[in-house]
Write a protein that holds these residues in place. Structure first.
Motif, PDB file in Angstrom:
ATOM      1  N   ILE A  48       0.844  -1.201   0.000  1.00 17.74           N
ATOM      2  CA  ILE A  48       0.000   0.000   0.000  1.00 17.74           C
ATOM      3  C   ILE A  48       0.874   1.244   0.000  1.00 17.74           C
ATOM      4  O   ILE A  48       0.602   2.211  -0.725  1.00 17.74           O
ATOM      5  CB  ILE A  48      -0.965  -0.006   1.203  1.00 17.74           C
ATOM      6  N   ASN A  49       1.927   1.245   0.798  1.00 20.88           N
ATOM      7  CA  ASN A  49       2.799   2.413   0.880  1.00 20.88           C
ATOM      8  C   ASN A  49       3.462   2.735  -0.455  1.00 20.88           C
ATOM      9  O   ASN A  49       3.671   3.901  -0.789  1.00 20.88           O
ATOM     10  CB  ASN A  49       3.854   2.218   1.970  1.00 20.88           C
ATOM     11  N   VAL A  50       3.781   1.711  -1.223  1.00 24.95           N
ATOM     12  CA  VAL A  50       4.375   1.936  -2.547  1.00 24.95           C
ATOM     13  C   VAL A  50       3.332   2.530  -3.483  1.00 24.95           C
ATOM     14  O   VAL A  50       3.603   3.496  -4.204  1.00 24.95           O
ATOM     15  CB  VAL A  50       4.948   0.619  -3.121  1.00 24.95           C
ATOM     16  N   THR A  51       2.129   1.972  -3.473  1.00 23.25           N
ATOM     17  CA  THR A  51       1.103   2.453  -4.395  1.00 23.25           C
ATOM     18  C   THR A  51       0.515   3.790  -3.962  1.00 23.25           C
ATOM     19  O   THR A  51      -0.050   4.509  -4.792  1.00 23.25           O
ATOM     20  CB  THR A  51      -0.027   1.418  -4.572  1.00 23.25           C
ATOM     21  N   ALA A  52       0.654   4.157  -2.697  1.00 21.87           N
ATOM     22  CA  ALA A  52       0.119   5.436  -2.211  1.00 21.87           C
ATOM     23  C   ALA A  52       0.895   6.627  -2.765  1.00 21.87           C
ATOM     24  O   ALA A  52       0.322   7.704  -2.938  1.00 21.87           O
ATOM     25  CB  ALA A  52       0.145   5.472  -0.680  1.00 21.87           C
ATOM     26  N   VAL A  53       2.155   6.434  -3.057  1.00 21.55           N
ATOM     27  CA  VAL A  53       2.999   7.537  -3.520  1.00 21.55           C
ATOM     28  C   VAL A  53       2.874   7.659  -5.046  1.00 21.55           C
ATOM     29  O   VAL A  53       3.829   7.486  -5.784  1.00 21.55           O
ATOM     30  CB  VAL A  53       4.466   7.338  -3.083  1.00 21.55           C
ATOM     31  N   ARG A  54       1.645   7.911  -5.464  1.00 23.28           N
ATOM     32  CA  ARG A  54       1.316   8.107  -6.874  1.00 23.28           C
ATOM     33  C   ARG A  54       0.365   9.289  -6.977  1.00 23.28           C
ATOM     34  O   ARG A  54      -0.178   9.744  -5.973  1.00 23.28           O
ATOM     35  CB  ARG A  54       0.648   6.854  -7.458  1.00 23.28           C
ATOM     36  N   PRO A  55       0.133   9.770  -8.187  1.00 28.91           N
ATOM     37  CA  PRO A  55      -0.685  10.983  -8.338  1.00 28.91           C
ATOM     38  C   PRO A  55      -2.044  11.006  -7.625  1.00 28.91           C
ATOM     39  O   PRO A  55      -2.362  12.033  -7.030  1.00 28.91           O
ATOM     40  CB  PRO A  55      -0.840  11.103  -9.851  1.00 28.91           C
ATOM     41  N   PRO A  56      -2.848   9.967  -7.627  1.00 32.86           N
ATOM     42  CA  PRO A  56      -4.158  10.158  -6.982  1.00 32.86           C
ATOM     43  C   PRO A  56      -4.065  10.675  -5.547  1.00 32.86           C
ATOM     44  O   PRO A  56      -4.688  11.681  -5.208  1.00 32.86           O
ATOM     45  CB  PRO A  56      -4.794   8.764  -7.041  1.00 32.86           C
ATOM     46  N   LEU A  57      -3.284  10.027  -4.714  1.00 39.43           N
ATOM     47  CA  LEU A  57      -3.172  10.465  -3.319  1.00 39.43           C
ATOM     48  C   LEU A  57      -2.280  11.693  -3.188  1.00 39.43           C
ATOM     49  O   LEU A  57      -2.599  12.623  -2.444  1.00 39.43           O
ATOM     50  CB  LEU A  57      -2.651   9.340  -2.424  1.00 39.43           C
ATOM     51  N   MET A  58      -1.187  11.716  -3.910  1.00 42.83           N
ATOM     52  CA  MET A  58      -0.264  12.846  -3.780  1.00 42.83           C
ATOM     53  C   MET A  58      -0.915  14.155  -4.230  1.00 42.83           C
ATOM     54  O   MET A  58      -0.718  15.200  -3.599  1.00 42.83           O
ATOM     55  CB  MET A  58       1.024  12.594  -4.568  1.00 42.83           C
ATOM     56  N   LEU A  59      -1.702  14.114  -5.295  1.00 46.52           N
ATOM     57  CA  LEU A  59      -2.393  15.326  -5.748  1.00 46.52           C
ATOM     58  C   LEU A  59      -3.426  15.780  -4.725  1.00 46.52           C
ATOM     59  O   LEU A  59      -3.570  16.980  -4.470  1.00 46.52           O
ATOM     60  CB  LEU A  59      -3.055  15.089  -7.108  1.00 46.52           C
ATOM     61  N   LEU A  60      -4.143  14.834  -4.144  1.00 55.51           N
ATOM     62  CA  LEU A  60      -5.132  15.188  -3.128  1.00 55.51           C
ATOM     63  C   LEU A  60      -4.458  15.804  -1.911  1.00 55.51           C
ATOM     64  O   LEU A  60      -4.912  16.838  -1.387  1.00 55.51           O
ATOM     65  CB  LEU A  60      -5.961  13.972  -2.726  1.00 55.51           C
ATOM     66  N   LEU A  61      -3.380  15.192  -1.431  1.00 53.71           N
ATOM     67  CA  LEU A  61      -2.680  15.753  -0.265  1.00 53.71           C
ATOM     68  C   LEU A  61      -2.097  17.130  -0.577  1.00 53.71           C
ATOM     69  O   LEU A  61      -2.158  18.033   0.264  1.00 53.71           O
ATOM     70  CB  LEU A  61      -1.602  14.789   0.233  1.00 53.71           C
ATOM     71  N   ALA A  62      -1.566  17.294  -1.779  1.00 52.77           N
ATOM     72  CA  ALA A  62      -1.042  18.613  -2.168  1.00 52.77           C
ATOM     73  C   ALA A  62      -2.174  19.634  -2.211  1.00 52.77           C
ATOM     74  O   ALA A  62      -2.037  20.748  -1.689  1.00 52.77           O
ATOM     75  CB  ALA A  62      -0.336  18.530  -3.511  1.00 52.77           C
ATOM     76  N   ALA A  63      -3.294  19.261  -2.800  1.00 49.46           N
ATOM     77  CA  ALA A  63      -4.436  20.180  -2.874  1.00 49.46           C
ATOM     78  C   ALA A  63      -4.963  20.528  -1.492  1.00 49.46           C
ATOM     79  O   ALA A  63      -5.397  21.657  -1.250  1.00 49.46           O
ATOM     80  CB  ALA A  63      -5.547  19.567  -3.727  1.00 49.46           C
ATOM     81  N   SER A  64      -4.898  19.565  -0.565  1.00 52.69           N
ATOM     82  CA  SER A  64      -5.426  19.806   0.780  1.00 52.69           C
ATOM     83  C   SER A  64      -4.568  20.774   1.584  1.00 52.69           C
ATOM     84  O   SER A  64      -4.982  21.241   2.644  1.00 52.69           O
ATOM     85  CB  SER A  64      -5.583  18.484   1.543  1.00 52.69           C
ATOM     86  N   VAL A  65      -3.395  21.088   1.085  1.00 55.20           N
ATOM     87  CA  VAL A  65      -2.525  22.070   1.732  1.00 55.20           C
ATOM     88  C   VAL A  65      -2.420  23.344   0.890  1.00 55.20           C
ATOM     89  O   VAL A  65      -2.514  24.456   1.409  1.00 55.20           O
ATOM     90  CB  VAL A  65      -1.130  21.462   1.995  1.00 55.20           C
ATOM     91  N   LEU A  66      -2.242  23.179  -0.418  1.00 49.21           N
ATOM     92  CA  LEU A  66      -2.048  24.347  -1.287  1.00 49.21           C
ATOM     93  C   LEU A  66      -3.315  25.187  -1.459  1.00 49.21           C
ATOM     94  O   LEU A  66      -3.244  26.421  -1.439  1.00 49.21           O
ATOM     95  CB  LEU A  66      -1.517  23.901  -2.646  1.00 49.21           C
ATOM     96  N   LEU A  67      -4.461  24.544  -1.615  1.00 52.73           N
ATOM     97  CA  LEU A  67      -5.694  25.321  -1.771  1.00 52.73           C
ATOM     98  C   LEU A  67      -6.029  26.122  -0.512  1.00 52.73           C
ATOM     99  O   LEU A  67      -6.344  27.311  -0.616  1.00 52.73           O
ATOM    100  CB  LEU A  67      -6.857  24.412  -2.181  1.00 52.73           C
ATOM    101  N   PRO A  68      -5.953  25.526   0.689  1.00 52.17           N
ATOM    102  CA  PRO A  68      -6.192  26.354   1.877  1.00 52.17           C
ATOM    103  C   PRO A  68      -5.162  27.476   2.037  1.00 52.17           C
ATOM    104  O   PRO A  68      -5.520  28.597   2.428  1.00 52.17           O
ATOM    105  CB  PRO A  68      -6.104  25.363   3.041  1.00 52.17           C
TER     106      PRO A  68
END
Length: 152
Positions: A48-68
């Motif tokens: 899971i940790n390997v597959t988590a470091v891909r665009p779907p999760l990484m983009l969401l986490l980035a958006a959850s910080v950059l947009l606010p």
């Protein structure tokens, strides 16, 4: 609805979605992995940790910080009435989602990945990882709430 309002709503949605993904891990993904034998649970989590470091999760986490953060800046510069709430939401997202991920969950993931005996490491990994993840989950919910208040 102003551009600021749209940005704050997008930030609230992103932080809410991030909190929801993290909640799913706390509520049932980790519970399912805990039902496995320790070695199998550790192997599954490492995958899971390997597959988590891909665009779907990484983009969401980035958006959850950059947009606010963007909403907070636009709110302050534009002297918007809810800017203080947007700043609070941005701080909670930055510290509670990104910060906790970096100082809590990622080091634990790295330790599990490097373990000579992942099955043995699993016993100490799970409660610590979950504790940090609960904080991230709550931070996502709180940041989303603060951002909603910013436009309410």
């Amino acid at each position: 609805m102003s551009g600021y309002d749209v940005l704050v709503v997008a930030a609230a949605v992103a932080t809410g979605l991030a909190g929801g993904v993290l909640y799913a891990f706390s509520a049932f993904v980790m519970a399912g992995l805990r039902r496995l034998e320790p070695a199998a649970g550790a192997t599954a989590m490492r995958s899971i940790n390997v597959t988590a470091v891909r665009p779907p999760l990484m983009l969401l986490l980035a958006a959850s910080v950059l947009l606010p953060a963007g909403a907070a800046v636009v709110g302050l510069v534009g002297d918007e009435p809810g800017a203080a709430w947007a700043v609070a939401g941005a701080v909670v997202a930055l510290v509670g989602i990104l910060g906790i991920t970096g100082v809590g969950n990622v080091p634990l993931n790295d330790r599990l990945e490097a373990a000579a005996d992942p099955g043995t490491e699993w016993a100490t990994f799970v409660p610590r990882w979950l504790a940090w993840n609960h904080v991230r989950t709550a931070a996502g919910a709180l940041a989303a709430t603060l951002l909603v208040v910013a436009v309410a």
